[in-house]
Design a protein around this motif. Structure first.
Motif, PDB file in Angstrom:
ATOM      1  N   VAL A   1       0.839  -1.202   0.000  1.00 58.31           N
ATOM      2  CA  VAL A   1       0.000   0.000   0.000  1.00 58.31           C
ATOM      3  C   VAL A   1       0.875   1.252   0.000  1.00 58.31           C
ATOM      4  N   GLU A   2       1.931   1.252   0.797  1.00 56.75           N
ATOM      5  CA  GLU A   2       2.854   2.388   0.810  1.00 56.75           C
ATOM      6  C   GLU A   2       3.485   2.589  -0.568  1.00 56.75           C
ATOM      7  N   GLN A   3       3.893   1.479  -1.190  1.00 53.59           N
ATOM      8  CA  GLN A   3       4.490   1.559  -2.522  1.00 53.59           C
ATOM      9  C   GLN A   3       3.492   2.112  -3.532  1.00 53.59           C
ATOM     10  N   ALA A   4       2.267   1.621  -3.478  1.00 55.54           N
ATOM     11  CA  ALA A   4       1.226   2.079  -4.408  1.00 55.54           C
ATOM     12  C   ALA A   4       0.952   3.565  -4.226  1.00 55.54           C
ATOM     13  N   ASN A   5       0.834   3.996  -2.980  1.00 52.74           N
ATOM     14  CA  ASN A   5       0.550   5.406  -2.719  1.00 52.74           C
ATOM     15  C   ASN A   5       1.693   6.310  -3.165  1.00 52.74           C
ATOM     16  N   ALA A   6       2.922   5.849  -2.976  1.00 55.75           N
ATOM     17  CA  ALA A   6       4.073   6.648  -3.390  1.00 55.75           C
ATOM     18  C   ALA A   6       4.087   6.865  -4.902  1.00 55.75           C
ATOM     19  N   LEU A   7       3.666   5.865  -5.644  1.00 56.86           N
ATOM     20  CA  LEU A   7       3.626   5.989  -7.103  1.00 56.86           C
ATOM     21  C   LEU A   7       2.643   7.057  -7.563  1.00 56.86           C
ATOM     22  N   LEU A   8       1.630   7.328  -6.748  1.00 54.41           N
ATOM     23  CA  LEU A   8       0.602   8.299  -7.130  1.00 54.41           C
ATOM     24  C   LEU A   8       0.878   9.709  -6.617  1.00 54.41           C
ATOM     25  N   GLU A   9       1.949   9.887  -5.856  1.00 58.40           N
ATOM     26  CA  GLU A   9       2.231  11.193  -5.257  1.00 58.40           C
ATOM     27  C   GLU A   9       2.292  12.331  -6.272  1.00 58.40           C
ATOM     28  N   PRO A  10       2.862  12.118  -7.471  1.00 56.68           N
ATOM     29  CA  PRO A  10       2.939  13.238  -8.421  1.00 56.68           C
ATOM     30  C   PRO A  10       1.580  13.810  -8.826  1.00 56.68           C
ATOM     31  N   TYR A  11       0.502  13.056  -8.598  1.00 60.78           N
ATOM     32  CA  TYR A  11      -0.817  13.505  -9.053  1.00 60.78           C
ATOM     33  C   TYR A  11      -1.615  14.202  -7.948  1.00 60.78           C
ATOM     34  N   GLY A  12      -1.030  14.292  -6.750  1.00 56.53           N
ATOM     35  CA  GLY A  12      -1.659  15.037  -5.675  1.00 56.53           C
ATOM     36  C   GLY A  12      -3.023  14.498  -5.256  1.00 56.53           C
ATOM     37  N   GLU A  13      -3.903  15.425  -4.884  1.00 55.92           N
ATOM     38  CA  GLU A  13      -5.215  15.043  -4.363  1.00 55.92           C
ATOM     39  C   GLU A  13      -6.095  14.376  -5.412  1.00 55.92           C
ATOM     40  N   SER A  14      -5.805  14.597  -6.686  1.00 52.59           N
ATOM     41  CA  SER A  14      -6.618  13.996  -7.746  1.00 52.59           C
ATOM     42  C   SER A  14      -6.571  12.471  -7.703  1.00 52.59           C
ATOM     43  N   ALA A  15      -5.496  11.930  -7.121  1.00 52.50           N
ATOM     44  CA  ALA A  15      -5.329  10.471  -7.070  1.00 52.50           C
ATOM     45  C   ALA A  15      -5.840   9.868  -5.772  1.00 52.50           C
ATOM     46  N   GLU A  16      -6.555  10.655  -4.967  1.00 54.05           N
ATOM     47  CA  GLU A  16      -6.955  10.174  -3.647  1.00 54.05           C
ATOM     48  C   GLU A  16      -7.808   8.912  -3.714  1.00 54.05           C
ATOM     49  N   ARG A  17      -8.736   8.847  -4.656  1.00 53.25           N
ATOM     50  CA  ARG A  17      -9.602   7.651  -4.717  1.00 53.25           C
ATOM     51  C   ARG A  17      -8.818   6.407  -5.102  1.00 53.25           C
ATOM     52  N   LEU A  18      -7.825   6.559  -5.967  1.00 52.86           N
ATOM     53  CA  LEU A  18      -6.994   5.410  -6.303  1.00 52.86           C
ATOM     54  C   LEU A  18      -6.164   4.982  -5.093  1.00 52.86           C
ATOM     55  N   LYS A  19      -5.689   5.924  -4.309  1.00 48.96           N
ATOM     56  CA  LYS A  19      -4.989   5.577  -3.075  1.00 48.96           C
ATOM     57  C   LYS A  19      -5.928   4.834  -2.124  1.00 48.96           C
ATOM     58  N   GLN A  20      -7.151   5.305  -2.034  1.00 47.59           N
ATOM     59  CA  GLN A  20      -8.132   4.618  -1.192  1.00 47.59           C
ATOM     60  C   GLN A  20      -8.403   3.207  -1.699  1.00 47.59           C
ATOM     61  N   ALA A  21      -8.365   3.044  -3.016  1.00 46.77           N
ATOM     62  CA  ALA A  21      -8.565   1.709  -3.594  1.00 46.77           C
ATOM     63  C   ALA A  21      -7.469   0.753  -3.142  1.00 46.77           C
ATOM     64  N   ALA A  22      -6.226   1.246  -3.064  1.00 38.12           N
ATOM     65  CA  ALA A  22      -5.122   0.405  -2.606  1.00 38.12           C
ATOM     66  C   ALA A  22      -5.366  -0.068  -1.175  1.00 38.12           C
ATOM     67  N   GLY A  23      -5.793   0.842  -0.309  1.00 38.27           N
ATOM     68  CA  GLY A  23      -6.104   0.465   1.068  1.00 38.27           C
ATOM     69  C   GLY A  23      -7.276  -0.490   1.146  1.00 38.27           C
ATOM     70  N   PHE A  24      -8.275  -0.259   0.322  1.00 37.59           N
ATOM     71  CA  PHE A  24      -9.452  -1.138   0.295  1.00 37.59           C
ATOM     72  C   PHE A  24      -9.062  -2.556  -0.100  1.00 37.59           C
ATOM     73  N   VAL A  25      -8.233  -2.687  -1.135  1.00 38.66           N
ATOM     74  CA  VAL A  25      -7.787  -4.012  -1.604  1.00 38.66           C
ATOM     75  C   VAL A  25      -7.059  -4.751  -0.485  1.00 38.66           C
ATOM     76  N   ALA A  26      -6.184  -4.050   0.200  1.00 36.16           N
ATOM     77  CA  ALA A  26      -5.361  -4.695   1.222  1.00 36.16           C
ATOM     78  C   ALA A  26      -6.143  -5.080   2.458  1.00 36.16           C
ATOM     79  N   ASN A  27      -7.219  -4.353   2.736  1.00 38.21           N
ATOM     80  CA  ASN A  27      -7.955  -4.570   3.985  1.00 38.21           C
ATOM     81  C   ASN A  27      -9.345  -5.155   3.803  1.00 38.21           C
ATOM     82  N   ARG A  28      -9.636  -5.644   2.596  1.00 39.39           N
ATOM     83  CA  ARG A  28     -10.990  -6.137   2.353  1.00 39.39           C
ATOM     84  C   ARG A  28     -11.291  -7.367   3.199  1.00 39.39           C
ATOM     85  N   ARG A  29     -12.580  -7.571   3.425  1.00 36.22           N
ATOM     86  CA  ARG A  29     -13.028  -8.657   4.293  1.00 36.22           C
ATOM     87  C   ARG A  29     -13.833  -9.710   3.540  1.00 36.22           C
ATOM     88  N   ASN A  30     -14.070  -9.474   2.231  1.00 38.34           N
ATOM     89  CA  ASN A  30     -14.761 -10.484   1.417  1.00 38.34           C
ATOM     90  C   ASN A  30     -14.409 -10.265  -0.057  1.00 38.34           C
TER      91      ASN A  30
END
Length: 306
Positions: free
Chosen positions: A277-306
């Motif tokens: 997740v840290e690696q994924a988020n770092a890759l999106l840093e150049p896009y700033g706040e516009s990439a927030e939902r994709l960053k959230q997607a990375a966290g969602f994938v890693a922490n999903r329950r089903n």
């Protein structure tokens, strides 16, 4: 589609899933209504609908839509590409569930296609969804210039084929008799699971016509969350129940299948997920706040329950 910045990530994911489902339903209804020289067997269409119009999070289409939004890609074209990717994903699930493959009776909480119909119809439904995906992208209704449509067709074919998802499935079958090392497992999973996820992230830059560096960066992001998705899935296979998952669990362990989680343990997997997740988020840093939902997607994938 709803585009309200106050919505939670889960609400955004659900709204995108509803939009994709609605388009898939519309596209299949059009196939149902078409007449003339080409016969469209109604039983086959029913099986296709059973396999693709059955809910699910629609994560891969979400990645298409959000990667396109990040680069101001055409929303209507992105939605069609998202629907095409979901057709490929659902084809793979239909075939993966067959008795000759994983032999599953339940998918997303309902009977698998070969159980609801029969094996031959399930094979043909999968074949039809796979080819329908390329029909959707190549159709002029996907309002992109010809080069971008060709690029999308090419990359989706590669992600789905021998060097991607289908090849990964072949390696997974081989692993039943020749146990791979860690690198082999990662390569298998990057193909079987990661290739379509990576395409979902690369599709946005492709359809928006941005520089190759964007596509490369989004591809690396997709590779990271693809591995995270599989790690989380393997954890859930060990810890979740059938009712929660909507499919059989514990099968990998029962079959003695080599997974990174089985080999290294739950705590190790959780550390790996955090790093991905840290690696994924770092890759999106150049896009700033516009990439927030994709960053959230990375966290969602890693922490999903089903």
């Amino acid at each position: 589609m709803i585009d309200d910045s106050t919505l939670t990530f889960e609400a955004h994911l659900e709204s995108r899933a509803e939009a994709v489902e609605a388009l898939l339903r519309q596209l299949l209804d059009q196939q149902h209504l078409l007449s003339g020289e080409i016969a469209r067997p109604q039983q086959l269409l029913k099986a296709m609908r059973h396999g693709v119009l059955n809910g699910g999070k629609r994560l891969r289409p979400f990645l298409v839509l959000e990667s396109a939004r990040l680069f101001d890609g055409d929303p209507a074209a992105a939605l069609r590409v998202a629907a095409a990717l979901e057709c490929v994903h659902c084809y793979s699930l239909i075939h993966d569930d067959l008795p000759s493959m994983d032999n599953d009776d339940l998918r997303r909480g309902q009977p698998t296609v070969h159980r609801a119909f029969d094996e031959a119809t399930a094979i043909l439904a999968g074949d039809s969804l796979l080819t329908f995906a390329f029909d959707i992208i190549a159709d002029p209704a996907t309002a992109l210039d010809a080069k971008r449509r060709i690029d999308l067709v090419l990359e989706l074919a590669r992600a789905a084929g021998m060097g991607g998802m289908a090849g990964g499935q072949a390696l997974d079958l081989e692993a039943a008799t020749v146990v791979p090392d860690d690198d082999g497992i990662i390569r298998l999973q990057a193909m079987k699971t990661g290739a379509l996820i990576r395409f979902g992230c690369e599709a946005g830059p492709i359809l928006a016509g941005t520089p190759p560096s964007d596509r490369e960066r989004l591809g690396e992001f997709g590779a990271a969350i693809g591995l995270a998705f599989q790690l989380a899935d393997d954890m859930l296979d060990l810890t979740a129940n059938t009712e929660t998952m909507g499919k059989a669990t514990g099968k990998d362990q029962s079959a003695g299948k080599a997974t990174l989680v089985a080999r290294h343990g739950i705590d190790w997997a959780r550390r790996q997920l955090s790093g991905l997740v840290e690696q994924a988020n770092a890759l999106l840093e150049p896009y700033g706040e516009s990439a927030e939902r994709l960053k959230q997607a990375a966290g969602f994938v890693a922490n999903r329950r089903n």
